[in-house]
Design a protein around this motif. Structure first.
Motif, PDB file in Angstrom:
ATOM      1  N   ASP A 195     -11.208  -0.545  -3.845  1.00 32.25           N
ATOM      2  CA  ASP A 195     -10.128  -1.139  -3.247  1.00 32.25           C
ATOM      3  C   ASP A 195      -8.807  -0.641  -3.995  1.00 32.25           C
ATOM      4  OD1 ASP A 195      -8.537  -2.792  -1.524  1.00 32.25           O
ATOM      5  OD2 ASP A 195      -9.002  -4.642  -2.642  1.00 32.25           O
ATOM      6  N   THR A 236      -7.406   2.571  -3.240  1.00 32.84           N
ATOM      7  CA  THR A 236      -6.972   2.696  -1.944  1.00 32.84           C
ATOM      8  C   THR A 236      -5.431   2.516  -1.925  1.00 32.84           C
ATOM      9  OG1 THR A 236      -8.924   1.924  -0.959  1.00 32.84           O
ATOM     10  CG2 THR A 236      -7.010   1.952   0.508  1.00 32.84           C
ATOM     11  N   LYS A 237      -4.690   3.380  -2.027  1.00 35.88           N
ATOM     12  CA  LYS A 237      -3.141   3.307  -2.100  1.00 35.88           C
ATOM     13  C   LYS A 237      -2.526   3.083  -0.707  1.00 35.88           C
ATOM     14  CE  LYS A 237      -0.985   6.320  -4.704  1.00 35.88           C
ATOM     15  NZ  LYS A 237      -0.154   7.533  -5.233  1.00 35.88           N
ATOM     16  N   TYR A 238      -2.946   3.344   0.284  1.00 33.74           N
ATOM     17  CA  TYR A 238      -2.425   3.220   1.685  1.00 33.74           C
ATOM     18  C   TYR A 238      -3.466   2.645   2.481  1.00 33.74           C
ATOM     19  CZ  TYR A 238       0.967   6.560  -0.339  1.00 33.74           C
ATOM     20  OH  TYR A 238       1.985   6.937  -1.100  1.00 33.74           O
ATOM     21  N   PRO A 239      -3.655   1.293   2.358  1.00 31.97           N
ATOM     22  CA  PRO A 239      -4.976   0.708   3.100  1.00 31.97           C
ATOM     23  C   PRO A 239      -4.720   0.577   4.529  1.00 31.97           C
ATOM     24  CG  PRO A 239      -3.789  -1.000   2.051  1.00 31.97           C
ATOM     25  CD  PRO A 239      -2.845   0.220   1.690  1.00 31.97           C
ATOM     26  N   ARG A 272     -12.397  -3.522   2.539  1.00 29.48           N
ATOM     27  CA  ARG A 272     -11.216  -4.454   2.716  1.00 29.48           C
ATOM     28  C   ARG A 272     -11.488  -5.647   3.586  1.00 29.48           C
ATOM     29  NH1 ARG A 272      -7.018  -3.378   0.139  1.00 29.48           N
ATOM     30  NH2 ARG A 272      -5.600  -3.991   2.103  1.00 29.48           N
ATOM     31  N   ARG A 281      -2.009  -4.761  -0.547  1.00 28.61           N
ATOM     32  CA  ARG A 281      -2.842  -3.729  -1.700  1.00 28.61           C
ATOM     33  C   ARG A 281      -3.091  -4.813  -2.899  1.00 28.61           C
ATOM     34  NH1 ARG A 281       0.493   1.219  -3.543  1.00 28.61           N
ATOM     35  NH2 ARG A 281       2.164  -0.353  -3.727  1.00 28.61           N
ATOM     36  N   ALA A 284      -4.502  -1.842  -7.438  1.00 29.31           N
ATOM     37  CA  ALA A 284      -4.124  -0.498  -6.560  1.00 29.31           C
ATOM     38  C   ALA A 284      -2.618  -0.527  -7.065  1.00 29.31           C
ATOM     39  CB  ALA A 284      -4.198  -0.718  -5.259  1.00 29.31           C
ATOM     40  N   GLN A 285      -1.903  -1.513  -6.991  1.00 27.80           N
ATOM     41  CA  GLN A 285      -0.438  -1.613  -7.415  1.00 27.80           C
ATOM     42  C   GLN A 285      -0.012  -0.966  -8.964  1.00 27.80           C
ATOM     43  OE1 GLN A 285       1.850  -5.319  -6.187  1.00 27.80           O
ATOM     44  NE2 GLN A 285       0.123  -5.820  -5.024  1.00 27.80           N
TER      45      GLN A 285
END
Length: 408
Positions: A155, A158-161, A185, A192, A196-197
């Motif tokens: 997770d 994962t930059k663009y979920p 997810r 996000r 991830a941020q």
């Protein structure tokens, strides 16, 4: 105080395929980081383009050195926020694994040749590598599940979920990989996680300061020239990074940067003193950006248990402008160099021709693992995806060598 990994639960540490715990004193997330660190996909990044073509200069970054620097920045920021540092470290090391030869330029070429099968996107390819292509673990049916990382680590990487959709260039999963994507997810929509941020912010910070450093050392960037002729630089900043920024906001951001006590006061002359000053600039800027984000995030969410979906990273607007300015300055010389434009066109042509040649001869010239995937594929769409997987796995030099062997 509890150890940071105890703030995460069994759901976070769960793997797609259950595995026995071999070393009870080691967290699931430490195992994740080790798996990425020892992966073949990470090693291949040493010969993949960051901005300047890999191998063309002994100083500038490649994808591997960039990823290591992102991981260092992300890990330290995670520690200050309360995230598990191994989760963020593993995500940072993973964030560029899906990049094909020649960086974003190669990504563009493969997206065109794969247009009829869902396209190509480096972040979606990263998920495919971590959950399918990089050999480590297999399910009960003998199917590869890649590195079989924990849910929290996947997770965080994962930059663009979301899957591909009209009007958006970036996405994080191909249709083929939706099952594992939906598993990791569960119940979180398109938000996000904090980890991830942090990974994404660390990538922006590293990219912004290090590409400028590389450009100055290569004598492609003259910081004094930026201040003297801002309009052409600001156009690229707005086009690529800060579309809503006004001239006043950009001017003010540049003023803040140039007034910093460690900002270079003289032209770069290749001396040790100049190199040392430049290195101090990069480290000071990284500290400035990360400290601002840390303080702003704690001010909003408090000082404890900032993990997963319990907080969001807060980046002050002014810091976002400064980062966008540096990214634009770094990109300016890439986009405005006729020599580089010609090279980029040649690289896209090379990858397109390589896909076509492999498709015509497949599975003869494919690596053994991809040959097996091609043979097991049930239709032409799946077979073309295998060809794209093979080409995306190559380094810059190996793509050139394969092209020379198959076409020239």
């Amino acid at each position: 105080m509890r150890k940071q990994h105890e703030w995460y639960d069994e759901h976070d540490a769960e793997r797609w395929v259950a595995e026995p715990v071999k070393r009870p004193g080691r967290t699931a997330f430490a195992r994740d980081r080790a798996r990425v660190l020892h992966s073949a996909a990470l090693r291949r990044l040493a010969a993949k383009t960051q901005v300047v073509t890999a191998g063309s200069d002994d100083f500038v970054r490649n994808r591997l050195t960039h990823s290591l620097e992102v991981a260092q920045i992300g890990r330290e920021l995670a520690l200050t926020l309360g995230c598990d540092p191994d989760i963020v470290d593993a995500a940072c090391l993973s964030h560029d694994l899906g990049h094909p030869p020649f960086g974003h330029n190669g990504e563009r070429a493969l997206d065109q040749v794969a247009a009829e099968i869902g396209g190509f996107e480096g972040n979606a390819q990263t998920l495919r590598l971590l959950t399918r292509l990089e050999s480590k673990t297999f399910d009960a049916d003998g199917r590869s599940v890649g590195l079989n990382l924990s849910r929290a680590t996947l997770d965080a990487a994962t930059k663009y979920p979301w899957p591909r959709r009209a009007g958006e260039r970036k996405f994080g999963v191909y249709d083929d990989d939706l099952a594992v994507f939906e598993w990791l997810r569960q119940g979180v929509g398109e938000r996000r996680c904090l980890e991830a941020q942090v990974m994404d912010f660390a990538d922006d910070v590293a990219y912004s300061v290090h590409d400028v450093e590389d450009g100055i050392v290569a004598h492609h960037i003259d910081l004094a020239a930026v201040g003297a002729d801002r309009a052409q630089y600001w156009e690229i900043v707005r086009r690529l990074y800060l579309p809503e920024a006004t001239d006043a906001e950009l001017d003010d951001g540049w003023r803040r940067l140039t007034e910093l006590p460690y900002w270079p006061s003289a032209a770069f002359d290749d001396s040790r003193r100049a190199l040392g000053g430049l290195k101090d600039l990069t480290s000071q800027l990284i500290g400035r950006f990360c400290t601002a984000a840390e303080q702003a995030t704690h001010a909003v969410f408090g000082r404890s248990r900032l993990i997963r979906y319990e907080a969001d990273l807060v980046v002050p607007d002014g810091i976002g402008v400064e980062i966008g300015l540096l990214k634009g300055v770094g990109m300016f010389h890439v986009l405005n160099s006729p020599e580089r434009q010609a090279r980029r066109a040649s690289q896209r042509e090379l990858l397109t021709e390589l896909v076509e040649a492999l498709w015509k001869s497949a599975p003869v010239h494919l690596d053994a693992a991809f040959k097996a995937d091609f043979t097991e594929a049930t239709d032409d769409r799946a077979r073309l995806r295998v060809i794209v997987d093979q080409v995306a796995s190559l380094t810059d030099p190996s793509a050139q060598a394969w092209h020379a062997q198959l076409i020239n």
